[in-house]
Design a protein around this motif. Structure first.
Motif, mmCIF file in Angstrom:
data_model
loop_
_atom_site.group_PDB
_atom_site.id
_atom_site.type_symbol
_atom_site.label_atom_id
_atom_site.label_comp_id
_atom_site.label_asym_id
_atom_site.label_seq_id
_atom_site.Cartn_x
_atom_site.Cartn_y
_atom_site.Cartn_z
ATOM 1 N N MET A 24 2.356 -17.901 2.554
ATOM 2 C CA MET A 24 2.077 -16.462 2.668
ATOM 3 C C MET A 24 2.884 -15.907 3.839
ATOM 4 O O MET A 24 2.853 -16.474 4.929
ATOM 5 C CB MET A 24 0.570 -16.321 2.928
ATOM 6 C CG MET A 24 0.089 -14.929 3.154
ATOM 7 S SD MET A 24 -1.735 -14.960 3.196
ATOM 8 C CE MET A 24 -2.032 -13.283 3.746
ATOM 9 N N TYR A 25 3.575 -14.817 3.591
ATOM 10 C CA TYR A 25 4.355 -14.191 4.656
ATOM 11 C C TYR A 25 3.896 -12.747 4.826
ATOM 12 O O TYR A 25 3.748 -12.018 3.844
ATOM 13 C CB TYR A 25 5.857 -14.207 4.319
ATOM 14 C CG TYR A 25 6.685 -13.683 5.458
ATOM 15 C CD1 TYR A 25 7.072 -14.524 6.496
ATOM 16 C CD2 TYR A 25 7.032 -12.338 5.530
ATOM 17 C CE1 TYR A 25 7.793 -14.032 7.578
ATOM 18 C CE2 TYR A 25 7.757 -11.843 6.605
ATOM 19 C CZ TYR A 25 8.136 -12.701 7.621
ATOM 20 O OH TYR A 25 8.841 -12.215 8.693
ATOM 21 N N THR A 26 3.665 -12.368 6.073
ATOM 22 C CA THR A 26 3.242 -10.989 6.321
ATOM 23 C C THR A 26 4.170 -10.362 7.363
ATOM 24 O O THR A 26 4.439 -10.969 8.400
ATOM 25 C CB THR A 26 1.785 -10.938 6.819
ATOM 26 O OG1 THR A 26 1.629 -11.850 7.906
ATOM 27 C CG2 THR A 26 0.815 -11.327 5.730
ATOM 28 N N CYS A 27 4.659 -9.180 7.059
ATOM 29 C CA CYS A 27 5.546 -8.504 8.002
ATOM 30 C C CYS A 27 4.765 -8.135 9.255
ATOM 31 O O CYS A 27 3.680 -7.555 9.173
ATOM 32 C CB CYS A 27 6.115 -7.229 7.375
ATOM 33 S SG CYS A 27 7.276 -7.585 6.068
ATOM 34 N N GLY A 28 5.339 -8.471 10.381
ATOM 35 C CA GLY A 28 4.632 -8.239 11.647
ATOM 36 C C GLY A 28 5.005 -6.908 12.282
ATOM 37 O O GLY A 28 5.758 -6.119 11.705
ATOM 38 N N GLU A 221 15.543 -10.246 9.166
ATOM 39 C CA GLU A 221 14.652 -11.142 9.924
ATOM 40 C C GLU A 221 13.525 -11.714 9.067
ATOM 41 O O GLU A 221 13.159 -12.878 9.207
ATOM 42 C CB GLU A 221 14.082 -10.449 11.168
ATOM 43 C CG GLU A 221 13.071 -9.393 10.881
ATOM 44 C CD GLU A 221 12.669 -8.618 12.129
ATOM 45 O OE1 GLU A 221 11.543 -8.799 12.581
ATOM 46 O OE2 GLU A 221 13.477 -7.828 12.657
ATOM 47 N N CYS A 222 12.987 -10.896 8.165
ATOM 48 C CA CYS A 222 11.854 -11.392 7.376
ATOM 49 C C CYS A 222 12.308 -12.442 6.366
ATOM 50 O O CYS A 222 11.619 -13.430 6.139
ATOM 51 C CB CYS A 222 11.110 -10.246 6.709
ATOM 52 S SG CYS A 222 10.201 -9.280 7.931
ATOM 53 N N SER A 223 13.501 -12.255 5.788
ATOM 54 C CA SER A 223 14.031 -13.289 4.888
ATOM 55 C C SER A 223 14.288 -14.556 5.690
ATOM 56 O O SER A 223 13.911 -15.662 5.285
ATOM 57 C CB SER A 223 15.344 -12.832 4.257
ATOM 58 O OG SER A 223 15.117 -11.762 3.388
ATOM 59 N N PRO A 246 12.443 0.726 1.806
ATOM 60 C CA PRO A 246 13.475 -0.209 1.367
ATOM 61 C C PRO A 246 13.244 -1.665 1.821
ATOM 62 O O PRO A 246 13.907 -2.571 1.335
ATOM 63 C CB PRO A 246 14.723 0.339 2.064
ATOM 64 C CG PRO A 246 14.203 0.897 3.356
ATOM 65 C CD PRO A 246 12.829 1.431 3.045
ATOM 66 N N HIS A 247 12.300 -1.871 2.758
ATOM 67 C CA HIS A 247 12.262 -3.175 3.425
ATOM 68 C C HIS A 247 12.091 -4.350 2.463
ATOM 69 O O HIS A 247 12.914 -5.272 2.431
ATOM 70 C CB HIS A 247 11.159 -3.153 4.490
ATOM 71 C CG HIS A 247 11.081 -4.391 5.307
ATOM 72 N ND1 HIS A 247 12.187 -4.973 5.869
ATOM 73 C CD2 HIS A 247 10.038 -5.184 5.639
ATOM 74 C CE1 HIS A 247 11.826 -6.062 6.521
ATOM 75 N NE2 HIS A 247 10.528 -6.221 6.393
ATOM 76 N N HIS A 248 11.034 -4.334 1.656
ATOM 77 C CA HIS A 248 10.802 -5.497 0.782
ATOM 78 C C HIS A 248 11.815 -5.576 -0.361
ATOM 79 O O HIS A 248 12.192 -6.654 -0.803
ATOM 80 C CB HIS A 248 9.364 -5.471 0.254
ATOM 81 C CG HIS A 248 8.365 -5.747 1.336
ATOM 82 N ND1 HIS A 248 7.021 -5.539 1.197
ATOM 83 C CD2 HIS A 248 8.523 -6.238 2.588
ATOM 84 C CE1 HIS A 248 6.395 -5.870 2.311
ATOM 85 N NE2 HIS A 248 7.289 -6.296 3.174
ATOM 86 N N THR A 249 12.235 -4.402 -0.818
ATOM 87 C CA THR A 249 13.269 -4.366 -1.865
ATOM 88 C C THR A 249 14.526 -5.084 -1.349
ATOM 89 O O THR A 249 15.139 -5.898 -2.045
ATOM 90 C CB THR A 249 13.588 -2.887 -2.186
ATOM 91 O OG1 THR A 249 12.385 -2.291 -2.667
ATOM 92 C CG2 THR A 249 14.694 -2.745 -3.202
ATOM 93 N N ASN A 250 14.882 -4.803 -0.103
ATOM 94 C CA ASN A 250 16.084 -5.408 0.476
ATOM 95 C C ASN A 250 15.869 -6.883 0.807
ATOM 96 O O ASN A 250 16.789 -7.696 0.702
ATOM 97 C CB ASN A 250 16.511 -4.631 1.718
ATOM 98 C CG ASN A 250 17.031 -3.249 1.342
ATOM 99 O OD1 ASN A 250 17.235 -2.969 0.157
ATOM 100 N ND2 ASN A 250 17.232 -2.395 2.320
ATOM 101 N N GLU A 251 14.653 -7.215 1.198
ATOM 102 C CA GLU A 251 14.358 -8.642 1.434
ATOM 103 C C GLU A 251 14.585 -9.445 0.159
ATOM 104 O O GLU A 251 15.163 -10.525 0.187
ATOM 105 C CB GLU A 251 12.898 -8.815 1.862
ATOM 106 C CG GLU A 251 12.646 -8.670 3.338
ATOM 107 C CD GLU A 251 11.230 -9.106 3.654
ATOM 108 O OE1 GLU A 251 10.836 -10.223 3.289
ATOM 109 O OE2 GLU A 251 10.508 -8.301 4.258
ATOM 110 N N ILE A 252 14.079 -8.904 -0.966
ATOM 111 C CA ILE A 252 14.243 -9.621 -2.243
ATOM 112 C C ILE A 252 15.732 -9.752 -2.563
ATOM 113 O O ILE A 252 16.221 -10.838 -2.894
ATOM 114 C CB ILE A 252 13.513 -8.883 -3.399
ATOM 115 C CG1 ILE A 252 12.002 -8.905 -3.176
ATOM 116 C CG2 ILE A 252 13.860 -9.510 -4.755
ATOM 117 C CD1 ILE A 252 11.204 -8.097 -4.189
HETATM 118 ZN ZN ZN Z 1 9.223 -7.695 6.913
#
Ligand code: ZN
Ligand code: AMP
Length: 464
Positions: A24-28, A221-223, A246-252
């Motif tokens: 499980m990953y949660t953005c901090g 950073e999250c990836s 855009p954050h999670h879209t770009n992470e994917i």
């Molecule tokens: Zn994040």
């Protein structure tokens, strides 16, 4: 367990890659200021999710980043640098700002009984991981250099808009007027992976890289942190709804392009807490923090209770009036629990019945308000207080409302007399070397929630 998955926009059965270790990953937080209670609503939802999974028997490995590197205040890759803004405001270095607000955030989570994830990593501790990912993306021709920076080319990704359900036109219409377009980009949706040249000439945090001295983009950073700690396949990724695009879209986009395969199966997003004027903000209106609530005399856990009363996917409006009502209700609940006395032995059937109901509520996409109803039903039920106390303690593993913290264990005289009688019988059996009977008595007590211990002063007992 059923969870709403933003990817696909429907409720789905949760099936982890490996049921022995759910990742499980949660953005901090971005640690440039205190967290507001809206941010903390998202962390409460994630805390409930982690604790529910554990309650249901999963092992959970969870990681969270601390964004301590400068990023932009806008939803685009432009705008002001948040960390630098904090440093200028407080006449401190960005490193001092990051440390101070990381500690403040930790202290807020403690006050709200939010468990600190077992892996918490600063964004600045993984620069070499980001450089590696970006190098691979350049090799694959999915990233490109322009104007001294490295950008991700979204046209190289199929289904770029899948998570958000938006399209390029929607996003152009939704773009803010104050966002100045970065002329280096091949198309407006491209995003920065590494900057050596930006409008922030005084950027304080910079690192060497194959593309010159600079700093990473907002999303990498999250990836990087997620893949470094949780591996190439991720079960659950969480954040607030504003993170979808855009954050999670770009992470994917960057993680899957780098890995060459599908990455994360479940994307869970918490809805916002709003104030009477709309979306909560750190810069306009009253800056609502946990400390402010405390200064006004509220118990931070009343706020946790307030959040649990509504579903994490519904918007919630904060007002002091509602918080006051909620605090009264929470205090009544605590008093009710305080009045319970250990008065008998555990009623196993009731335990199974109510644990099942509690699980069902949480398995239904984390229906915390139904879970609270089950708690109230327990308190209303005819079962003895010992069983009620057992269930309250059990449910509080997930709810984390400190339901028993102020409760000293009071034991009903009849129960005490019965336990002492059992201990006496056991001692007698031991004296007669009838160890089987002695062990049976110990086991029977244990099955009823009573632990005994032989000490030099004699046998003592504890209700567990
Ligand atoms: Zn994040
Ligand atoms: P930030 O520190 O701005 O990166 O935000 C930390 C977390 O809080 C992110 O997961 C955001 O999606 C979430 N968040 C931001 N504003 C709100 C809000 N008003 N209500 C709930 N969550 C929020």
């Amino acid at each position: 367990m059923k969870l709403y998955n933003t990817l696909g926009r429907k409720i789905e059965e949760f099936i982890p890659y490996n049921k022995d270790c759910v990742t499980m990953y949660t953005c901090g937080p971005t640690v440039y200021h205190y967290a507001h209670i809206g941010n903390l609503r998202t962390y409460i939802f994630e805390d409930i999710l982690e604790k529910t999974l554990k309650y249901l028997g999963y092992n959970v490995k969870r990681a969270m980043n601390i964004t301590d590197v400068g990023h932009m205040t806008s939803d685009s890759d432009t705008g002001e640098d948040k960390m630098l803004k904090g440093a200028i405001r407080e006449h401190k270095t960005v490193y001092e700002i990051a440390e101070y607000y990381t500690n403040a955030f930790k202290s807020d989570t403690e006050k709200l009984n939010i468990k600190w994830p077992e892996i918490v990593s600063k964004a600045t501790d993984h620069i070499s991981d980001y450089i590696h990912i970006i190098s691979v993306l350049l090799e694959k021709d999915i990233a490109y250099p322009a104007g001294g920076n490295i950008y991700f080319d979204v046209s190289k990704v199929k289904d770029y808009y899948e998570l958000s359900g938006k399209n390029a036109e929607d996003l152009i219409v939704g773009a803010r007027d104050d966002v100045t377009e970065d002329i280096n980009k091949r198309n407006p949706a491209d995003f920065g992976l590494w900057f050596t040249s930006s409008k922030f000439d005084d950027q304080a945090m910079k690192w060497d890289s194959p593309w010159g001295v600079g700093y990473p983009g907002w999303h990498i950073e999250c990836s990087g942190i997620s893949i470094a700690y949780l591996g190439e396949y991720l079960d659950i990724h969480c954040g607030g709804v504003d993170n979808v695009f855009p954050h999670h879209t770009n992470e994917i986009a960057q993680s899957e392009s780098y890995l060459g395969h599908h990455w994360c199966n479940y994307w869970c997003h918490g809805e916002h807490l709003n104030d009477s004027t709309g979306k909560m903000s750190k810069s306009k209106g009253e800056f609502l923090t946990v400390s402010l609530l405390e200064e006004k005399g509220y118990n931070p856990l009343s706020y946790r209770y307030f959040c649990l009363k509504s579903h994490y996917r519904n918007q919630l409006v904060f007002s002091y009036e509602t918080l006051t009502q909620t605090e009264n209700e929470y205090n009544k609940l605590l008093n009710k629990i305080k009045s319970l006395k250990e008065d008998g032995t555990l009623e196993q059937e009731k335990i199974t019945l109510y644990q099942d109901k509690f699980k069902k509520a949480l398995e239904n996409d984390l229906n915390t308000s139904s879970a609270l109803t089950v708690l109230y039903d327990v308190l209303k039920d005819e079962m003895n207080d010992t069983t009620k106390l057992y269930l309250v303690k059990d449910f509080d593993q997930v709810l984390s409302l400190s339901l028993l913290d102020n409760k000293e264990k009071e034991i009903d005289e009849n129960l005490k007399a019965w336990i002492l009688e059992q201990i006496e019988k056991r001692n007698e059996a031991k004296k007669n070397k009838d160890y089987e009977t002695a062990d049976n008595i110990r086991e029977e007590l244990k099955s009823k929630g009573i632990q005994i211990k032989d000490t030099r002063e004699g046998t003592i007992f504890e209700i567990i």
